[in-house]
Design a protein around this motif. Structure first.
Motif, short mmCIF file in Angstrom:
data_model
loop_
_atom_site.label_atom_id
_atom_site.label_comp_id
_atom_site.label_asym_id
_atom_site.label_seq_id
_atom_site.Cartn_x
_atom_site.Cartn_y
_atom_site.Cartn_z
N CYS A 104 0.94 -1.15 0.02
CA CYS A 104 0.15 0.13 -0.07
C CYS A 104 1.00 1.22 0.11
O CYS A 104 1.56 1.32 0.96
CB CYS A 104 -0.83 -0.04 1.17
SG CYS A 104 -1.91 1.60 1.35
N CYS B 161 -0.13 3.82 3.49
CA CYS B 161 0.32 3.36 4.85
C CYS B 161 1.71 2.55 4.95
O CYS B 161 2.00 2.17 6.02
CB CYS B 161 -0.88 2.64 5.46
SG CYS B 161 -1.07 1.12 4.76
N TYR C 186 1.70 -0.74 4.04
CA TYR C 186 1.56 -1.89 4.54
C TYR C 186 2.09 -3.00 3.21
O TYR C 186 2.14 -2.63 1.97
CB TYR C 186 0.12 -2.36 4.20
CG TYR C 186 -0.34 -3.70 4.27
CD1 TYR C 186 -0.52 -4.55 5.30
CD2 TYR C 186 -1.02 -4.18 2.80
CE1 TYR C 186 -0.91 -5.92 4.93
CE2 TYR C 186 -1.35 -5.54 2.43
CZ TYR C 186 -1.28 -6.45 3.58
OH TYR C 186 -1.65 -7.71 3.53
N CYS D 57 -7.04 -2.22 1.80
CA CYS D 57 -5.99 -2.38 2.65
C CYS D 57 -6.11 -2.80 3.94
O CYS D 57 -7.05 -2.14 4.71
CB CYS D 57 -4.87 -1.31 2.49
SG CYS D 57 -3.76 -1.17 3.65
N CYS E 148 -4.86 0.50 6.46
CA CYS E 148 -5.37 1.81 6.38
C CYS E 148 -6.63 2.01 5.66
O CYS E 148 -7.46 2.80 5.63
CB CYS E 148 -4.36 2.92 5.70
SG CYS E 148 -4.29 2.76 3.89
N SER F 5 -7.65 1.46 2.86
CA SER F 5 -8.01 2.31 1.29
C SER F 5 -8.18 1.15 0.33
O SER F 5 -8.00 -0.12 0.78
CB SER F 5 -6.25 2.73 0.93
OG SER F 5 -5.53 1.55 0.54
ZN LIG Z 1 -2.63 1.02 3.51
#
Ligand SMILES: [Zn+2]
Length: 269
Positions: A47, A50, A52, A70, A73, A75
């Motif tokens: 991601c 964030c 990830y 995600c 976060c 998203s």
């Molecule tokens: Zn994320």
């Protein structure tokens, strides 16, 4: 059983997996082998918002694409794509410029608020705590040609009179300004058996159940077809580009789990 399913069964939830990744690998040779096999076929997902990193994103009810949310976060594909877009096109977030943002998303809050722009995060109700003011997109309380930048993602499908809303977006955009407009489109976000070139809507589908069934989500009022682009053009917008995501190339698209065919309509007037 799929490789991915075996990995998740051996490692527990996404959160547990993420927080215990190193330890799990050391302690569990079988899991570690599975992950090595998986990585060869599917490189890890990331991601950009964030940071990830992991074997995948979560699917989301009704949406065609399997790698949507995600786990860190929250998203979705479009947020990750827009994040890349705004970081590449920094000139859009120019200090002092006026910026109208409908239905603001947490993922962009810091980026936009720290941009030094005259930033207007707005929505139809104060349920969204990130807004500064309540604004009906069908009747925007700002003068003509006021905004340098407008960002309106996944809003129009919720609006009663979307033609009026598009006219309003056009009216308040400065000549030479940029309006980024995104909507879910049949065959890209949702899959329904209608003519994909035409927006599908009917007054008959007036309950949350019917809307979910026919449009894909219980608060959507239509499912756009590829004629959405014509609607923008008929409003008066010039489309500068709509293929940003496609042009990122398959490695980036795979890594961040974006939707290749999702359009960011970059409009101007
Ligand atoms: Zn994320």
């Amino acid at each position: 059983m799929s490789l991915k399913k075996s990995i998740l069964e051996k490692s527990g939830s996404y959160k547990f997996y993420k927080n215990n990744y190193e330890r799990l690998l050391k302690e569990n040779q079988e899991l570690s082998n599975l992950i090595e096999q998986y990585k060869k076929v599917y490189p890890p997902k990331e991601c950009p918002i964030c940071g990830y990193k992991g074997i995948g994103f979560k699917p989301y009810v009704n949406i065609i694409h399997r790698e949507v949310e995600c786990p860190q976060c929250k998203s979705h594909e479009r947020h990750r794509a827009l994040w890349l877009y705004f970081h590449e096109k920094k000139e859009l977030l120019k200090e002092g410029n006026t910026f109208l943002h409908f239905a603001p998303e947490t993922q962009f809050n810091e980026l936009f608020r720290n941009s030094g722009m005259e930033y207007h995060p707005v929505d139809i109700s104060d349920e969204n705590t990130l807004i500064n003011e309540i604004v009906d997109i069908q009747d925007i309380p700002y003068p003509d040609d006021y905004f340098d930048l407008i960002y309106c993602s996944n809003v129009l499908e919720h609006v009663e009179d979307d033609a009026k809303a598009m006219n309003e977006l056009y009216r308040v955009l400065k000549p030479g300004g940029t309006a980024l407009i995104l909507v879910p489109i049949n065959g890209i976000s949702y899959e329904r058996p209608y003519d994909k070139s035409k927006t599908f809507e009917s007054d008959k589908y007036n309950t949350p159940e019917l809307r979910e069934k026919y449009y894909g989500q219980n608060d959507h009022l239509r499912l756009y077809g590829t004629d959405f682009k014509d609607k923008l053009i008929n409003t008066g917008f010039k489309i500068k580009a709509d293929d940003y995501i496609k042009n990122l190339g398959h490695e980036i698209i795979d890594k961040y789990a974006l939707i290749k065919d999702e359009n960011i309509f970059e409009c101007t007037k």
